[in-house]
Design an enzyme around this catalytic site. Sequence first.
Site, short mmCIF file in Angstrom:
data_model
loop_
_atom_site.label_atom_id
_atom_site.label_comp_id
_atom_site.label_asym_id
_atom_site.label_seq_id
_atom_site.Cartn_x
_atom_site.Cartn_y
_atom_site.Cartn_z
NE ARG A 77 40.65 35.94 31.20
CZ ARG A 77 40.69 34.75 31.78
NH1 ARG A 77 39.60 34.20 32.30
NH2 ARG A 77 41.83 34.06 31.83
CG ASN B 213 49.95 42.86 31.38
OD1 ASN B 213 50.61 41.90 30.99
ND2 ASN B 213 50.48 44.00 31.76
CG HIS C 151 43.27 37.45 33.81
ND1 HIS C 151 41.97 37.89 33.73
CD2 HIS C 151 43.20 36.20 34.34
CE1 HIS C 151 41.16 36.97 34.23
NE2 HIS C 151 41.88 35.92 34.59
CB CYS C 152 43.47 41.23 28.96
SG CYS C 152 43.46 42.30 30.37
CB ILE C 153 46.18 38.07 25.85
CG1 ILE C 153 47.33 37.71 26.78
CG2 ILE C 153 46.22 39.55 25.49
CD1 ILE C 153 48.71 37.80 26.13
#
Length: 365
Positions: free
Chosen positions: A93, A352, A354-356
């Site tokens: 992200r 989490n 969304h971040c990956i």
Amino acid sequence: MRILHTTPKNDGFYMPAEFSKHYGCILIWPHRRDSWQNGAYAARKAFAQLIAAISKSEKVIVCARYEDYDSAREMLPPEVRVIEMSSDDSWARDVAPTFVTDGKEIRGIDWGFNAWGGLYDGLYFPWDKDNKLAKKMCDQIDKDCYDFRDFILEGGSIHTDGEGTLLTTEECLLSKGRNPEMTKEAIEQKLSDTLGIKKVIWLKRGIYHDETNGHIDNICAFTAPGEAVLAWTDDKNDPQYAISKGCLDILESSTDAAGRKITVHKLPLPKPVHITEEECEGLDNMDGEPTRTAGERLAASYVNFYISNGAVICPQFGDDNDAQAVRILQSLFPDREVIGIYSRDILIGGGNIHCITQQIPYFER
Ligand code: KQY
């Protein structure tokens, strides 16, 4: 691939919403020993489950270092493309390109990346491999790339509705470790020039104890134009209460770029999640940098979901509110299947689902 020095806005490009149609999704196979327990094995299993869910409705490209290529290839479905790519960690992200579109073609944006605050309060050093990933990814998928490396920005610090509105936090975009020489107005101008933004809604702070300086993608997200979810607790003794209430007040008194009031849906938080002694023991020290301390509160939130073409994939923590979070998201995304994935092993890394992930919007050519 061309490296562009014009602006997306002048070229007729803007950032589409995550809930518009995708071509696919980019992830980075986890490897960093001070982020992910036990040589990243548990995290890899969670990544693999997530990737299998995303790949049901869109293409998935996974970047793996030379030494991790075989692990990724063996653990991932055959339809997933695994490419060799160096990286410092696994937060697509924030380090993969942010894509813009003119409705037909897409182009990437290569922002400057300094590990969430550089030498001021960044989370690791060095970060040069991460900082090169966006441009290299544009080359891999043969898309032109805008050079905005002079502006430090992570994809997790912005959410757009695809209609000219951007959500962010002051805690992050005005932090001393990002672009300290820029005023709030200059940052708004940059977001307008690069992403086609007409209105920025500034929340004050993100999730309590979020090590990214309060990324928006952990606390608040658009689910449709004029609709947003906000991470919420009713526990007035939790420091998160005042933060979420402050966000609610701003959202409820704001209008978006189209002049609409924003309908806010509260998404309950799980009970506070703390890292255990045993989990800390699974993290290896790198370059003398501290890892986590047992008992430390992790920035757990259901808002950190990913919207794929066919599903919404939502973190689960083994908490009483897991099912409720899925139910609320299902009511907001009736045309997609909401899938919960147990993601404590991703959360330990500091982010989490969304971040990956980083979506690649649909393109015609
Ligand atoms: O949440 C994110 N977007 C990134 C988290 C980075 C954590 C590094 N330990």
